[in-house]
Design an enzyme around this catalytic site. Structure first.
Site, mmCIF file in Angstrom:
data_model
loop_
_atom_site.group_PDB
_atom_site.id
_atom_site.type_symbol
_atom_site.label_atom_id
_atom_site.label_comp_id
_atom_site.label_asym_id
_atom_site.label_seq_id
_atom_site.Cartn_x
_atom_site.Cartn_y
_atom_site.Cartn_z
ATOM 1 N N GLY A 54 0.820 -1.202 0.000
ATOM 2 C CA GLY A 54 0.000 0.000 0.000
ATOM 3 C C GLY A 54 0.854 1.252 0.000
ATOM 4 N N SER A 55 0.336 2.332 -0.571
ATOM 5 C CA SER A 55 1.024 3.618 -0.470
ATOM 6 C C SER A 55 0.812 4.190 0.934
ATOM 7 C CB SER A 55 0.479 4.590 -1.520
ATOM 8 O OG SER A 55 0.852 4.151 -2.807
ATOM 9 N N GLY A 56 1.501 5.303 1.214
ATOM 10 C CA GLY A 56 1.392 5.931 2.530
ATOM 11 C C GLY A 56 2.584 5.633 3.409
ATOM 12 N N HIS A 57 3.546 4.850 2.863
ATOM 13 C CA HIS A 57 4.741 4.495 3.631
ATOM 14 C C HIS A 57 6.000 5.099 3.011
ATOM 15 C CE1 HIS A 57 2.052 1.722 5.553
ATOM 16 N NE2 HIS A 57 1.889 0.999 4.464
ATOM 17 N N LYS A 105 6.067 -7.887 2.407
ATOM 18 C CA LYS A 105 5.764 -7.654 3.818
ATOM 19 C C LYS A 105 4.582 -8.548 4.200
ATOM 20 C CE LYS A 105 5.064 -3.140 3.769
ATOM 21 N NZ LYS A 105 4.900 -3.039 2.295
ATOM 22 N N ASP A 110 -1.129 -8.530 0.679
ATOM 23 C CA ASP A 110 0.134 -8.524 -0.065
ATOM 24 C C ASP A 110 0.586 -9.945 -0.371
ATOM 25 O OD1 ASP A 110 0.017 -5.808 0.319
ATOM 26 O OD2 ASP A 110 1.846 -5.643 1.501
ATOM 27 N N HIS A 219 -0.117 0.731 9.614
ATOM 28 C CA HIS A 219 -1.392 1.251 9.132
ATOM 29 C C HIS A 219 -2.226 1.756 10.299
ATOM 30 C CE1 HIS A 219 -0.020 -2.156 6.649
ATOM 31 N NE2 HIS A 219 -0.142 -1.266 5.697
#
Lengths: 333, 333
Positions: A54-57, A105, A110, A219
């Site tokens: 996911g994006s945001g990392h 991860k 994922d 998250h």
């Protein structure tokens, strides 16, 4: 929600467009499907390293694409797994004929989607192996995982395997090396504040003015417990003790120590954490042979930190020192 | 106040101790008085570059000490000028016999104290020159300045002069080069949130849920105006237009474009700003020949961004590309 965005639905696409414009010397960006690939991909005869999530990392994973690290990264929407299709296309773009290694991860989505992508690649006669990270000692199973979550060790894994792949390691050797890194690295994190997923528009969880979440997930998933806010030295102890005792790290071990910021914590505070973490490592008889201090695996604008320790032999030190040329990590080039 | 600190009075000392532990391969740290000096200082026959200012802007300046950038940096307490004594000691530690260049952001306290330190150095027969940065187009005079404030251009100035000094430029040439960089770089910033100085314990200013401060200073000083929060593309325009029209930058100019985070803004948002800033530069006929995206001159945990543009000829491009090995910027080494 105060963010430098245009609209929640365009955050990932527009950030990718920004990366494409800023780093055209090192990477190429596909917008359909979303992936980032090193500019000179595929590198003939080299195993292609592909990660994603996911994006945001940010900068993980797109900021780690380039010489000496990842060949490709596929970003999902914020805190959402990328699709098998993305992983498949990114892997094909990274395929130099020596096989593909997925660095995954440990989150249910994922893992499942990388498995599906691997099946699709095998149908095209491309060799695929995968390495998992599940280094977060905070909780066993969690909201989004069976088993432990993959967190800060992923950054070190991508650097080290990237260097080994650049030096010509084959797929089987990379898989073995990755499994051994997985086995000897541990992490734990802590949040002082929540974060706000753009399309949700409100904080993922609530923390009182005097509370912090120990063992937070990247998250915002629940950690071990919610405790009163504490001085930095106590926070460093709350993170280091579980990390060191879990493996356990032993007197005389050499380690790489990584103090990470969650996105909203300024660097000055990370150095205060590093100071105490290094002291604790010393008390345990550990020698810090390399380190990394900064915000490399983040949770949007969350304030907080995580600590990762990895046992490091001479081979890993040499891989750590090898040249890297990515948007987020660069040296020797 | 939620911070990873032990106590407000120890923030700077403990962060310096962390830097000393993390980066002993590149820098040495003095705790009495506070300064950071490159490990191999003084470098015989090289002009010593020294900067400094209040803490809270990390990685500036301490994170820029090392080969190809600063010889020494002196951090004051948070948002407080360092003392002449610190600047004097840091300069002596950096003195390789070819003189000292002070890089000074235009704040009244910094300017006054660097002037006093220069007098002290001249009494010891050390040649001193200084270069000012006053690149912030937002306001003319401000709370803490006569004239414009020095902001993001300082990062570029330190990289470029550092490279020139490493290549053997003498004090007079560095002063000339620095003055020309000062004359051709412009910046402006914006805050979405305030920041909290540790010893104050409460936010430096208040911003409503739907407000932002256009033209913010790096200590939270008032900017041009408080306006309703806007989409990222409009924010990029609100910053780029005053920056580009002030010099003015002209059709055909080559520029280095620097999109900076204020400390609490995640990288994903900075790329969204970069995307639009690059588009605006293109519309003005400017060619971005180099760029920097990240949080390099911060205001504690403030959320926001600033944009800096610098006209760049071939000489500056070559200085930008020269090797640098500091805690915060590293390449070619």
């Amino acid at each position: 929600m105060k963010k430098l965005i245009n609209s929640p639905e365009n955050v990932v696409r527009e950030a990718l467009e920004g990366i494409a414009l800023a780093h055209a010397d090192r990477v190429r960006v596909s917008l359909d499907p979303f992936y980032i690939v090193r500019k000179d991909a595929p590198v003939k005869g080299k195993v292609g390293l592909v990660s994603g999530g996911g994006s945001g990392h940010e900068p993980m994973h797109g900021g780690f694409v380039g010489l000496g690290m990842l060949d490709a990264a596929c970003p999902g929407h914020v805190f959402t797994s990328p699709t098998p299709d993305q992983m498949f296309e990114a892997s094909k773009a990274a395929n130099g004929g020596a096989g593909i290694l997925h660095i995954v991860k440990n989150y249910t989505g994922d893992v499942m989607n990388f498995d599906l992508a691997a099946d699709m690649l095998r149908e095209e006669k491309i060799d695929v192996a995968s390495v998992l990270t599940d280094d977060d000692v905070a909780v066993q199973d969690s909201l989004w995982t069976a088993g432990r979550r993959g967190v800060g060790l992923t950054v070190l894994m991508e650097k080290l395997l990237g260097a080994a792949a650049e030096k010509g390691a084959d797929l089987a050797n990379l898989k073995t090396l990755g499994d051994s890194i997985r086995a000897t690295g541990r992490s734990m994190g802590l949040a002082l504040t929540s974060c706000t997923v753009p399309h949700a528009g409100k904080p993922s969880f609530e923390l009182g003015e005097n509370e912090m979440e120990l063992g937070i997930g990247i998250h915002g998933e629940p950690g071990r417990k919610r405790v009163p806010i504490a001085p930095a030295d106590e926070i460093a102890e709350m993170l280091m003790e579980p990390v060191l005792s879990d493996l356990p790290f032993k007197h005389g071990d050499n380690i790489i120590l990584f103090v990470n910021g969650m996105g909203g914590t300024p660097l000055i505070e990370l150095y205060i954490i590093y100071r105490k973490a290094a002291e604790i490592a010393g008390k345990h008889g550990l020698k810090i042979v390399r380190n990394l201090v900064g915000s490399y695996i983040t949770s949007l604008e969350m304030a907080g930190t995580s600590i990762t320790a990895l046992r490091a032999d001479d081979n890993l030190i040499s891989l750590w020192d090898a040249p890297v040329n990515t948007p987020a990590l660069r040296w020797g080039v």
